[in-house]
Design an enzyme around this catalytic site. Structure first.
Site, PDB file in Angstrom:
ATOM      1  N   LYS A 178      31.796   6.581  10.892  1.00 53.29           N
ATOM      2  CA  LYS A 178      32.851   6.753  11.720  1.00 53.29           C
ATOM      3  C   LYS A 178      33.061   8.114  12.297  1.00 53.29           C
ATOM      4  O   LYS A 178      33.601   8.174  13.698  1.00 53.29           O
ATOM      5  CB  LYS A 178      34.453   6.665  10.644  1.00 53.29           C
ATOM      6  N   GLY A 187      34.270   2.587  -1.252  1.00 53.78           N
ATOM      7  CA  GLY A 187      33.731   2.260  -2.841  1.00 53.78           C
ATOM      8  C   GLY A 187      32.429   1.480  -2.216  1.00 53.78           C
ATOM      9  O   GLY A 187      32.105   0.959  -1.167  1.00 53.78           O
ATOM     10  N   LYS A 216      38.864   7.112  12.168  1.00 53.20           N
ATOM     11  CA  LYS A 216      38.990   5.772  12.142  1.00 53.20           C
ATOM     12  C   LYS A 216      40.119   5.160  12.967  1.00 53.20           C
ATOM     13  O   LYS A 216      39.822   4.210  13.675  1.00 53.20           O
ATOM     14  CB  LYS A 216      39.545   5.198  10.878  1.00 53.20           C
ATOM     15  N   VAL A 236      27.529   3.665  -0.653  1.00 51.08           N
ATOM     16  CA  VAL A 236      27.442   2.570   0.113  1.00 51.08           C
ATOM     17  C   VAL A 236      25.935   1.704   0.321  1.00 51.08           C
ATOM     18  O   VAL A 236      25.897   0.518  -0.082  1.00 51.08           O
ATOM     19  CB  VAL A 236      27.996   2.761   1.799  1.00 51.08           C
TER      20      VAL A 236
HETATM   21  N1  HSE Z   1      37.081   9.189   2.214  1.00 55.26           N
HETATM   22  C1  HSE Z   1      37.251   8.096   2.729  1.00 55.26           C
HETATM   23  C2  HSE Z   1      38.795   7.895   2.167  1.00 55.26           C
HETATM   24  C3  HSE Z   1      36.683   7.201   2.426  1.00 55.26           C
HETATM   25  O1  HSE Z   1      39.469   8.663   1.258  1.00 55.26           O
HETATM   26  O2  HSE Z   1      39.349   7.010   2.446  1.00 55.26           O
HETATM   27  C4  HSE Z   1      35.593   6.455   3.452  1.00 55.26           C
HETATM   28  O3  HSE Z   1      36.203   6.096   4.621  1.00 55.26           O
END
Ligand code: HSE
Length: 436
Positions: free
Chosen positions: A107, A304, A207, A16
């Protein structure tokens, strides 16, 4: 004194961080013209700065020590991209105390220690931006905080873990099992070498805790969220789900029913005709139902360098605009109510439809034994499939139920498991949507 530029310092030059630097350097002039002042990458800290070769930044920007960034008085915004709880939390708190705005994609930290961070941002009158923490390039934090401010969020359903979604998509399309799909995801770089937090649902719970905090204005720790991952999903259940007209997704669910809030992450059967059922591969989507807008679906890349980098830039831009414009409208954490009449429902108390798969001996009376127990617990069967016997003595008996209470499902399963005609552990998967 009027600012002539905004200086940022980055902690962590991973995927990132590299995306953020790329956008800030490649679009330097464009962003300066849009925002009215240039954004300058002043320092980048990482123990391992091998990635620096690919970046168009002067050599002296790169440092090994995070404190060099945090304590630099010329830096306005610290971008924390190292992840994890420690030392990220200490770095963020120290930056906030130093009067710096902070942008983070962390997160796991916000989902467990968010209250401390928001309090510190508020106390020090600075901004904490976290658009990149959920949904990668989908601006879902902005949508909930800003665009949907006039709504009461009634429900939110998210496919917010790309790794799990990729694995389930592969299992569905190619009929392969979990470990084969995981290996493929790792080879393609879609799954981490240690994919535990992705496949056991924890990442989605992190999340969801952030989205629920914003949606319901209450502090939510991910530890309070019922969480189940995808490791036990088999191609057989995916095939049966399909026969019933459903697809299986790892769903993060938040619902408000009067004063009860349901928060859960688990594999969920969804009717194939739903738009969200078509969100495949590494893509993410969040379906939100607001009392004013009704249903809305937000879709995009959940991870990504560039999509997540784009989310970080949007927080930087908000800070730049608020500094330029003088009016700071951003989140500082004090909008979270501590006293609330909302209570988090226990998983045992949720109600919904269920899918069952029992491995049974193909003998007369088996179905009636099982349906008898289900009846005892007020569970009504909606449809049943039993496959013919070939050579095996044990056959799958699959059913879908009408609405039932989870508590009753758990008790019924416990009793059905004791029947001698039932082999192994019964499988049950929660269902959302579809005709009652
Ligand atoms: N590891 C996470 C996913 C990506 O597979 O969605 C970043 O939040």
């Amino acid at each position: 004194m009027k600012k002539t530029q905004l200086s940022v310092g980055i902690l962590g030059l991973g995927i990132v961080g590299t995306g953020v630097v790329k956008i800030l350097t490649e679009k330097h002039r464009e962003l300066a013209s849009k925002l009215g002042l240039p954004i300058v990458v002043k320092r980048v800290a990482d123990i391992d700065v091998r990635r620096k070769r690919a970046l168009k930044l002067p050599r002296n920007v790169f440092v090994k020590n995070a404190e060099t960034v945090i304590d630099d008085p010329s830096i306005d915004i610290v971008i924390e991209l190292i992840g994890g709880i420690h030392p990220a939390k200490e770095y963020i708190l120290r930056s906030l105390r130093n009067g710096k705005h902070v942008v983070t994609a962390n997160k796991a930290l916000l989902a467990s220690e968010g209250s401390d961070i928001f309090k510190a941002a508020h106390k020090n009158k600075v901004v904490i931006g976290f658009e990149a923490s959920v949904g990668g390039g989908i601006p879902i934090i902005k949508i909930i905080r800003e665009a949907l401010i006039g709504n009461r969020i009634k429900a939110l359903y998210g496919i917010i873990n790309g790794t799990s979604n990729y694995i389930l998509t592969k299992m569905t399309e190619a009929g392969i099992d979990f470990s084969t799909a995981l290996k493929e995801a790792q080879t393609l770089g879609y799954a981490e070498a240690d994919p535990t937090l992705d496949v056991n649902g924890t990442d989605a719970a992190h999340k969801l805790a952030i989205l629920a905090t914003l949606s319901f204005h209450i502090p939510v720790s991910y530890k309070k969220i019922y969480t189940e991952g995808i490791t036990r999903i088999t191609p057989l259940d995916i095939a049966f789900a399909s026969e019933f007209g459903y697809t299986i997704k790892l769903l993060a669910i938040a619902k408000q029913l009067n004063t009860d809030i349901e928060l859960r992450v688990h594999p969920t059967m969804l009717p194939k005709e739903y738009l969200i059922s078509h969100v495949n591969g590494v893509f993410n989507a969040v379906y939100v139902e607001g009392d004013a807008i009704g249903p809305a679906l937000y879709y995009g890349r959940g991870a990504g360098d560039m999509p997540t980098g784009s989310a970080v830039i949007s927080d930087i831009a908000d800070i730049a605009r608020s500094i330029k414009g003088g009016a700071n409208t951003l989140f500082r954490g004090n909008r979270i109510q501590r006293k609330t009449n909302l209570t988090l429902q226990k998983i045992e108390d949720i109600q919904g439809s269920y899918y069952f798969r029992f491995s049974v001996l193909d003998r007369p009376g088996v179905l009636s034994k099982i349906s008898g127990i289900l009846g005892d617990y007020n569970i009504s069967i909606k449809s049943v499939i039993q496959k013919e016997r070939h050579k095996e003595k044990v056959v799958p008996l699959v059913m879908m139920t009408h609405k039932a209470r989870e508590k009753d499902i758990i008790s019924a399963v416990k009793n059905i498991k004791k029947l001698t005609v039932v082999h192994g552990n019964p499988v049950y998967i929660r269902v959302e949507g579809g005709k009652e």
